[in-house]
Design a protein around this motif. Sequence first.
Motif, short mmCIF file in Angstrom:
data_model
loop_
_atom_site.label_atom_id
_atom_site.label_comp_id
_atom_site.label_asym_id
_atom_site.label_seq_id
_atom_site.Cartn_x
_atom_site.Cartn_y
_atom_site.Cartn_z
N ALA A 59 -12.59 7.24 1.04
CA ALA A 59 -11.45 6.95 1.91
C ALA A 59 -10.57 5.87 1.30
CB ALA A 59 -11.95 6.53 3.30
N ALA A 60 -11.18 4.83 0.75
CA ALA A 60 -10.41 3.76 0.12
C ALA A 60 -9.64 4.27 -1.09
CB ALA A 60 -11.32 2.60 -0.27
N ALA A 61 -10.25 5.16 -1.86
CA ALA A 61 -9.57 5.72 -3.03
C ALA A 61 -8.38 6.58 -2.60
CB ALA A 61 -10.55 6.55 -3.86
N LEU A 62 -8.56 7.37 -1.56
CA LEU A 62 -7.46 8.18 -1.05
C LEU A 62 -6.36 7.29 -0.45
CD1 LEU A 62 -9.53 11.09 0.47
CD2 LEU A 62 -7.93 11.27 -1.46
N ALA A 63 -6.78 6.22 0.23
CA ALA A 63 -5.82 5.27 0.78
C ALA A 63 -5.02 4.63 -0.37
CB ALA A 63 -6.53 4.20 1.60
N TRP A 64 -5.69 4.28 -1.44
CA TRP A 64 -5.00 3.72 -2.62
C TRP A 64 -3.97 4.72 -3.15
CZ3 TRP A 64 -4.37 5.46 -7.55
CH2 TRP A 64 -3.74 4.58 -8.43
N LEU A 65 -4.36 5.99 -3.18
CA LEU A 65 -3.45 7.03 -3.67
C LEU A 65 -2.18 7.08 -2.82
CD1 LEU A 65 -3.73 9.05 -6.03
CD2 LEU A 65 -4.58 10.71 -4.37
N ILE A 66 -2.34 7.03 -1.49
CA ILE A 66 -1.18 7.03 -0.59
C ILE A 66 -0.36 5.74 -0.79
CG2 ILE A 66 -0.46 6.89 1.84
CD1 ILE A 66 -1.43 9.68 1.28
N ALA A 67 -1.05 4.61 -0.82
CA ALA A 67 -0.35 3.32 -0.95
C ALA A 67 0.41 3.21 -2.27
CB ALA A 67 -1.35 2.17 -0.82
N SER A 68 -0.14 3.79 -3.31
CA SER A 68 0.51 3.68 -4.62
C SER A 68 1.75 4.56 -4.74
CB SER A 68 -0.48 4.01 -5.74
OG SER A 68 -0.83 5.39 -5.72
N ARG A 69 1.94 5.46 -3.76
CA ARG A 69 3.08 6.36 -3.80
C ARG A 69 4.02 6.17 -2.61
NH1 ARG A 69 -0.66 7.38 -7.02
NH2 ARG A 69 -0.61 8.98 -8.59
N SER A 70 3.78 5.13 -1.83
CA SER A 70 4.61 4.89 -0.65
C SER A 70 4.51 3.42 -0.26
CB SER A 70 4.14 5.77 0.51
OG SER A 70 2.89 5.32 1.00
#
Length: 128
Positions: A59-70
């Motif tokens: 979940a944290a990795a996916l959250a990082w993915l979202i945060a890094s693109r928005s």
Amino acid sequence: MLFLFNDRVLTITGNADFAINAGIPSSAVARYTLNDSILAVQTAIMEKPNLAAESSQKAAALAWLIASRSTANAILFIAPPKCKRPQEVGFRLATVSLTTLGSLKAQQDAGRLTSGIINTSVWQSVAA
């Protein structure tokens, strides 16, 4: 960095390597757009609706993915009953203050964080 993923406040301290080590393919980390990242979360939620509680590292990795693109630091993904396709998983993204996230994290650490508190603090505020 604090990030609200459904009903959990996660502390994200990683970078691209963190995401790759959590199982996100390096090609995704390098090339995914925000839409691709949203689809990745939808797919993960479809497979494991309580992902943030059951697999906090992913979940944290996916959250990082979202945060890094928005600019988002809060996401809400909900799979409807009998969900057949990832695109059926509903979602919302928001950017909330660090003060709000810190307050939610403190309540979570004290065992007092509820979905009602999250809705009032984040999702109802975003809708207003």
